[in-house]
Design an enzyme around this catalytic site. Structure first.
Site, PDB file in Angstrom:
ATOM      1  N   LYS A 109       9.626  43.687  21.574  1.00 14.23           N
ATOM      2  CA  LYS A 109      10.500  42.544  21.284  1.00 14.23           C
ATOM      3  C   LYS A 109       9.698  41.279  21.016  1.00 14.23           C
ATOM      4  O   LYS A 109      10.104  40.448  20.199  1.00 14.23           O
ATOM      5  CB  LYS A 109      11.462  42.289  22.449  1.00 14.23           C
ATOM      6  N   LYS A 144      15.954  54.070  15.193  1.00 13.90           N
ATOM      7  CA  LYS A 144      17.148  54.095  16.038  1.00 13.90           C
ATOM      8  C   LYS A 144      18.262  53.240  15.430  1.00 13.90           C
ATOM      9  O   LYS A 144      17.981  52.189  14.856  1.00 13.90           O
ATOM     10  CB  LYS A 144      16.751  53.508  17.405  1.00 13.90           C
ATOM     11  N   LYS A 147      21.577  47.203  16.719  1.00  9.86           N
ATOM     12  CA  LYS A 147      22.362  46.039  16.318  1.00  9.86           C
ATOM     13  C   LYS A 147      21.508  44.997  15.621  1.00  9.86           C
ATOM     14  O   LYS A 147      22.021  44.100  14.977  1.00  9.86           O
ATOM     15  CB  LYS A 147      23.103  45.431  17.516  1.00  9.86           C
TER      16      LYS A 147
END
Ligand code: TRP
Length: 347
Positions: free
Chosen positions: A126, A210, A213
């Site tokens: 991240k 994957k 969102k």
């Protein structure tokens, strides 16, 4: 599978009763991966054990303040209920409404070691190249997650594979707290529940990534809010290879990631093994298969979307569910926090 038997022991070795805890962040849109990989698998657990399903809004702000945080929080709660979590039996609540999460995090911050957090792969992913520019909260995210779980002495945590490392950290923190403060068995060792045969739901545009969102392409995912037409169109446009369906499931899984993903999604929605789906569509073209998959996806997701929309028209009602849930959650967590503070030596 909503009817799968989940094998969980009645308690864990230190004698803590079984308690299930999990959560979803109110950021972005919920999608098929969240449904098949997480929320759907929680439904049968609530029949077996006391279960707590949190909307982790404190986690949501680690990557920036959400303009619509309150509404997103209600949406996750509505999704939980629409997918079959029963607020009468399970506790549904916003993390920020129970102060034990933030308070226990502070104590656990002083238990966890920098070296442990430095190993967290999700933080590295991240934070990317700009490690020094992300929030301190993002770095501390796994300790907050440990506090979520330990504040309830939860023993079982249904999560995806990607959260296993965070669970291990929670175990290490629990153990070090118990050891350092001389309170053996104070916190249980929470176990991940990786519930099969959950597929890893992959992007519709790339069978190796994957479903997420944060993918910039909305065509990559099916959102729980998508209309029937949008669901059908996204499945129609999903990437595939030119070959018809055939061969063995191992061959498809190894060499045809997009085909493997679509068959996996079909299997999960139908509640059947992938091999059965392969047999059913042996020799079919993807155009035919996609038509059937779209019908199936619409039949499962359509009613969930409608139920969510109904629930969200009455925000007062959702807010009541969430504040009742917070009261029930606080009744469990606040006494445990008080004991933890006592063990830590506070006046
Ligand atoms: N980190 C989890 C995820 O991204 C969400 C989460 C926060 C969670 N706190 C938790 C999951 C506690 C299980 C238990 O999926």
């Amino acid at each position: 599978m909503t009817d799968q038997a989940v094998q969980t022991p009645a308690s864990n070795p230190a004698g803590h009763p079984t308690r299930v805890f999990s959560g979803v962040q109110p950021t972005g849109n919920l999608h098929l991966g969240n449904y098949l990989g997480a929320i759907r698998n929680w439904v049968p657990l609530q029949d077996q054990h006391p279960s707590i399903f949190c909307v982790v809004d404190l986690h949501a702000i680690t990557t920036g303040f959400e303009p619509d945080l309150a509404m997103k929080t209600r949406e996750i709660a509505a999704a939980y209920i629409a997918c079959g979590i029963d607020p009468q039996r399970s506790i549904i609540f916003p993390q920020s409404r129970v102060t034990a999460h933030a308070e226990l995090t502070w104590i656990l911050n002083c238990v966890a070691r920098i070296g442990w957090l430095d190993r967290m792969t999700q933080f590295k992913d991240k934070a990317g190249k700009h490690k020094e520019r992300v929030s301190v909260g993002l770095y501390d995210y796994p300790v907050l997650m440990a506090a979520d779980i330990l504040a309830y002495r939860a023993t079982h945590v249904p999560v995806g594979e990607d959260q296993k490392q965070h669970l291990e950290l929670a175990r290490d923190i629990a153990q070090k707290f118990n050891n350092d403060l001389g309170v053996p068995g104070f916190f249980p060792q929470p176990e991940p529940l990786i519930l099969g045969p959950t597929p890893r739901v992959m992007s519709l545009r790339d069978g190796k990534a994957k479903m997420s969102k944060s993918d910039p392409s909305d065509l990559s995912r099916i959102n729980l809010k998508d209309s029937d037409e949008e669901i059908a169109a996204k499945i129609r446009k999903a990437r595939t290879d030119p070959e018809p369906i055939g061969g063995t499931m191992e061959e498809i899984d190894a060499a045809r990631p997009e085909a493997s993903n679509l068959i996996g999604i079909y299997a999960a929605l139908a509640g059947k093994p992938k091999a059965d789906i392969l047999e059913q569509f042996e020799g079919a073209q993807f155009s035919t298969f996609k038509g059937e998959l779209a019908d199936l996806a619409v039949s499962v997701l359509g009613p969930i979307r409608t139920r969510m929309a109904d629930l969200l028209t009455d925000t007062a009602n959702i807010d009541k569910v969430l504040s009742d849930g917070a009261d029930k959650a606080a009744a469990i967590a606040m006494p445990i926090l008080a004991e933890a503070k006592k063990a830590a030596g506070f006046l």
